[in-house]
Write a protein that holds these residues in place. Structure first.
Motif, mmCIF file in Angstrom:
data_model
loop_
_atom_site.group_PDB
_atom_site.id
_atom_site.type_symbol
_atom_site.label_atom_id
_atom_site.label_comp_id
_atom_site.label_asym_id
_atom_site.label_seq_id
_atom_site.Cartn_x
_atom_site.Cartn_y
_atom_site.Cartn_z
ATOM 1 N N THR A 38 0.850 -1.144 0.277
ATOM 2 C CA THR A 38 -0.204 -0.054 -0.144
ATOM 3 C C THR A 38 1.032 1.204 0.206
ATOM 4 O O THR A 38 2.226 1.583 -0.084
ATOM 5 C CB THR A 38 -0.939 0.269 1.214
ATOM 6 O OG1 THR A 38 0.191 0.125 2.009
ATOM 7 C CG2 THR A 38 -1.719 -1.231 1.096
ATOM 8 N N GLN A 39 0.001 2.615 -0.167
ATOM 9 C CA GLN A 39 0.727 3.614 -0.448
ATOM 10 C C GLN A 39 1.613 3.793 0.683
ATOM 11 O O GLN A 39 1.264 3.908 2.041
ATOM 12 C CB GLN A 39 0.422 4.939 -0.750
ATOM 13 C CG GLN A 39 -0.809 4.050 -2.278
ATOM 14 C CD GLN A 39 -1.602 5.404 -2.717
ATOM 15 O OE1 GLN A 39 -1.332 6.243 -3.540
ATOM 16 N NE2 GLN A 39 -3.322 4.624 -2.364
ATOM 17 N N SER A 40 3.146 4.918 1.340
ATOM 18 C CA SER A 40 3.679 5.279 1.853
ATOM 19 C C SER A 40 2.744 5.515 3.302
ATOM 20 O O SER A 40 2.760 6.868 2.656
ATOM 21 C CB SER A 40 4.569 6.517 1.075
ATOM 22 O OG SER A 40 6.094 6.060 2.161
ATOM 23 N N SER A 41 3.349 5.476 4.382
ATOM 24 C CA SER A 41 2.715 6.222 5.486
ATOM 25 C C SER A 41 3.591 5.217 6.449
ATOM 26 O O SER A 41 3.595 3.942 6.850
ATOM 27 C CB SER A 41 1.454 5.682 5.897
ATOM 28 O OG SER A 41 0.822 6.312 7.004
ATOM 29 N N ILE A 42 3.749 5.322 7.791
ATOM 30 C CA ILE A 42 4.299 4.854 9.257
ATOM 31 C C ILE A 42 3.521 5.094 10.386
ATOM 32 O O ILE A 42 3.207 6.718 10.028
ATOM 33 C CB ILE A 42 5.780 4.856 9.254
ATOM 34 C CG1 ILE A 42 5.768 7.018 9.753
ATOM 35 C CG2 ILE A 42 6.466 4.211 8.176
ATOM 36 C CD1 ILE A 42 7.462 6.822 10.163
ATOM 37 N N ALA A 43 3.563 4.954 10.830
ATOM 38 C CA ALA A 43 2.716 5.315 12.603
ATOM 39 C C ALA A 43 4.321 5.047 13.532
ATOM 40 O O ALA A 43 5.276 4.505 13.336
ATOM 41 C CB ALA A 43 1.745 4.592 12.648
ATOM 42 N N ASN A 55 1.807 11.022 7.870
ATOM 43 C CA ASN A 55 1.473 10.103 6.387
ATOM 44 C C ASN A 55 0.397 10.026 6.759
ATOM 45 O O ASN A 55 0.223 8.868 6.823
ATOM 46 C CB ASN A 55 2.291 10.342 5.221
ATOM 47 C CG ASN A 55 3.563 11.259 4.665
ATOM 48 O OD1 ASN A 55 3.007 12.854 4.882
ATOM 49 N ND2 ASN A 55 5.284 10.890 3.767
ATOM 50 N N ALA A 56 -0.786 10.443 5.521
ATOM 51 C CA ALA A 56 -2.575 9.733 5.467
ATOM 52 C C ALA A 56 -2.115 9.935 4.309
ATOM 53 O O ALA A 56 -2.584 10.330 3.644
ATOM 54 C CB ALA A 56 -3.402 10.511 6.140
ATOM 55 N N SER A 57 -1.766 8.161 3.809
ATOM 56 C CA SER A 57 -2.414 7.878 2.591
ATOM 57 C C SER A 57 -3.568 7.785 2.369
ATOM 58 O O SER A 57 -4.715 7.308 3.159
ATOM 59 C CB SER A 57 -1.288 6.475 2.244
ATOM 60 O OG SER A 57 -2.151 5.466 2.512
ATOM 61 N N PRO A 58 -4.009 7.237 0.623
ATOM 62 C CA PRO A 58 -5.651 6.919 0.299
ATOM 63 C C PRO A 58 -5.799 5.602 1.047
ATOM 64 O O PRO A 58 -7.027 5.119 0.505
ATOM 65 C CB PRO A 58 -4.843 6.796 -0.954
ATOM 66 C CG PRO A 58 -4.278 8.142 -0.911
ATOM 67 C CD PRO A 58 -3.164 7.527 -0.222
ATOM 68 N N ASP A 59 -4.773 5.103 1.434
ATOM 69 C CA ASP A 59 -4.815 3.530 1.590
ATOM 70 C C ASP A 59 -4.878 3.118 3.103
ATOM 71 O O ASP A 59 -4.922 1.982 3.894
ATOM 72 C CB ASP A 59 -3.961 2.677 1.430
ATOM 73 C CG ASP A 59 -3.522 2.682 0.145
ATOM 74 O OD1 ASP A 59 -4.630 2.809 -1.168
ATOM 75 O OD2 ASP A 59 -2.054 2.705 -0.736
ATOM 76 N N LEU A 85 0.683 14.066 11.067
ATOM 77 C CA LEU A 85 1.879 15.371 10.618
ATOM 78 C C LEU A 85 2.161 14.175 9.452
ATOM 79 O O LEU A 85 2.191 13.304 8.529
ATOM 80 C CB LEU A 85 3.795 14.137 11.518
ATOM 81 C CG LEU A 85 4.554 15.664 11.987
ATOM 82 C CD1 LEU A 85 5.422 15.448 12.355
ATOM 83 C CD2 LEU A 85 5.318 14.973 10.421
ATOM 84 N N LEU A 86 2.074 15.330 8.233
ATOM 85 C CA LEU A 86 2.712 15.824 6.898
ATOM 86 C C LEU A 86 3.531 15.914 6.794
ATOM 87 O O LEU A 86 4.276 17.307 7.075
ATOM 88 C CB LEU A 86 1.372 16.554 6.775
ATOM 89 C CG LEU A 86 0.124 15.938 6.877
ATOM 90 C CD1 LEU A 86 -1.189 17.091 5.901
ATOM 91 C CD2 LEU A 86 -0.653 14.794 6.544
ATOM 92 N N MET A 87 4.621 15.305 5.810
ATOM 93 C CA MET A 87 5.980 15.389 5.679
ATOM 94 C C MET A 87 5.464 16.994 4.357
ATOM 95 O O MET A 87 6.813 17.171 4.364
ATOM 96 C CB MET A 87 6.930 14.182 5.053
ATOM 97 C CG MET A 87 6.421 13.016 5.832
ATOM 98 S SD MET A 87 7.683 13.535 7.218
ATOM 99 C CE MET A 87 9.467 13.234 6.352
ATOM 100 N N THR A 94 -1.834 12.633 2.222
ATOM 101 C CA THR A 94 -3.128 13.598 2.312
ATOM 102 C C THR A 94 -4.094 13.557 2.236
ATOM 103 O O THR A 94 -4.899 13.355 3.440
ATOM 104 C CB THR A 94 -2.463 15.080 1.641
ATOM 105 O OG1 THR A 94 -2.705 15.722 0.561
ATOM 106 C CG2 THR A 94 -1.458 15.299 2.691
ATOM 107 N N ALA A 95 -4.508 12.568 1.034
ATOM 108 C CA ALA A 95 -5.792 12.349 0.649
ATOM 109 C C ALA A 95 -6.794 11.493 1.850
ATOM 110 O O ALA A 95 -7.332 11.153 1.730
ATOM 111 C CB ALA A 95 -5.952 11.037 -0.663
ATOM 112 N N GLY A 96 -5.562 10.593 2.605
ATOM 113 C CA GLY A 96 -6.168 10.106 2.948
ATOM 114 C C GLY A 96 -7.122 10.234 4.572
ATOM 115 O O GLY A 96 -7.660 10.095 5.541
#
Length: 302
Positions: A38-43, A55-59, A85-87, A94-96
């Motif tokens: 899925t599209q890039s994001s970490i927690a 980052n809040a990905s569309p996935d 937090l958005l990079m 951001t779409a997520g």
């Protein structure tokens, strides 16, 4: 400090929904051992229970469902996500936020430049005001800060060289803060992680920042500069899209080779990148360099 990779692919994911080229086709036909991504994001979690979503990905819906710690407690409505937090202001990062609109007001941290984009050319904050709402907190590159939802961890943004998205009011005049890297430091151990899923250039100052960190989780978008052109799926080079390819004398692997004592991981991997295939020669080159390839669900503890 605990880090979980929610998504390890670049925009569009892997396989990309409208692509039947190269590894995308091989995955559709079961002809590769490369797993879907899925599209890039970490927690990130500190000493508390909540997580910072970076980052809040569309996935994001799929990623939350695959990560029990981010789900609400039994018999309640809520989430383990304390803030976002958005990079940068890119759509795939951001779409997520639109999928998180059904909860409490969102606490969103980003630079002034990203916030400008997200209230003008891509007016997500305006849209969210009609749903849960979003409280903006400015991230200033160079200034350390902490978050209530992330006890035991300090953060500091680093301005990176990159272009703003096509819809940005200052697309033709890039500003420091359009794209950031992030240094996360465990306050107990002092160990730190440098995170930069979009990284187009490394200068001496940034190299010094990276050299001071214990884990480097960095841009793995392309293996070669002309990858998309060579595969007939695009007309842009890696550099023109704000990414430093792995190969070449000044490529990402050459830079990472300066720090063999660190844990080095590539993330934000495009569907055209041959390192997705665990049996490919480029993947062997990466692994022989002692560099890892991130995957969805990967856990990193500095």
């Amino acid at each position: 400090m605990e880090i979980r990779v929610l998504g390890s692919a670049a925009g569009g994911g892997f396989p990309q929904w409208n692509s039947n080229v190269g590894l995308n086709r091989a995955l559709h036909e079961g002809a590769t051992r490369a797993p879907a991504r899925t599209q890039s994001s970490i927690a990130v979690r500190g000493t508390g229970d909540d997580w910072l979503l970076i980052n809040a990905s569309p996935d994001i819906r799929e990623q939350i469902l695959a990560t029990p710690a981010l789900r609400p407690a039994p018999n309640s409505r809520g989430t383990g996500i304390g803030a976002v937090l958005l990079m940068d202001s890119q759509i795939d990062h951001t779409a997520g936020l639109t999928l998180l609109r059904e909860g409490a007001p969102l606490e969103v941290y980003c630079t002034r430049q990203a916030h400008e984009d997200l209230t003008t050319g891509w007016p997500l904050f305006n849209v969210l005001s009609h749903y849960c709402g979003a409280n903006w907190h400015e991230v200033v590159p160079g200034q350390a800060f902490t978050l209530d939802c992330l006890p035991g961890v300090s953060l500091r943004a680093v301005a990176l060289s990159s272009a703003a998205p096509p819809y940005s009011p200052h697309r033709q005049a890039p500003e420091p803060g359009d794209n950031i890297g992030l240094i996360l430091t465990d306050e107990d151990s002092g160990r730190c992680v440098f995170y930069a899923p979009g990284l187009g250039d490394i200068d001496a100052a940034l190299a010094d920042e990276m050299a001071a960190c214990d884990v480097l989780l960095v841009d793995g978008t392309f293996f070669t500069e002309t990858e998309m052109i060579d595969q007939g799926v695009g007309k842009k080079t890696a550099a023109s899209m704000g990414h430093l390819p792995q190969s070449g004398e000044a490529g990402m692997l050459a830079w990472l080779g300066r720090w063999p004592d660190k844990r080095r991981v590539l993330i934000h991997i495009n569907n055209t990148n041959p390192i997705l295939d665990p049996d490919s020669e480029p993947r062997a080159v990466v692994e022989q360099a002692g560099v890892e390839v991130a995957y969805d669900g990967m856990e990193i503890t500095p």
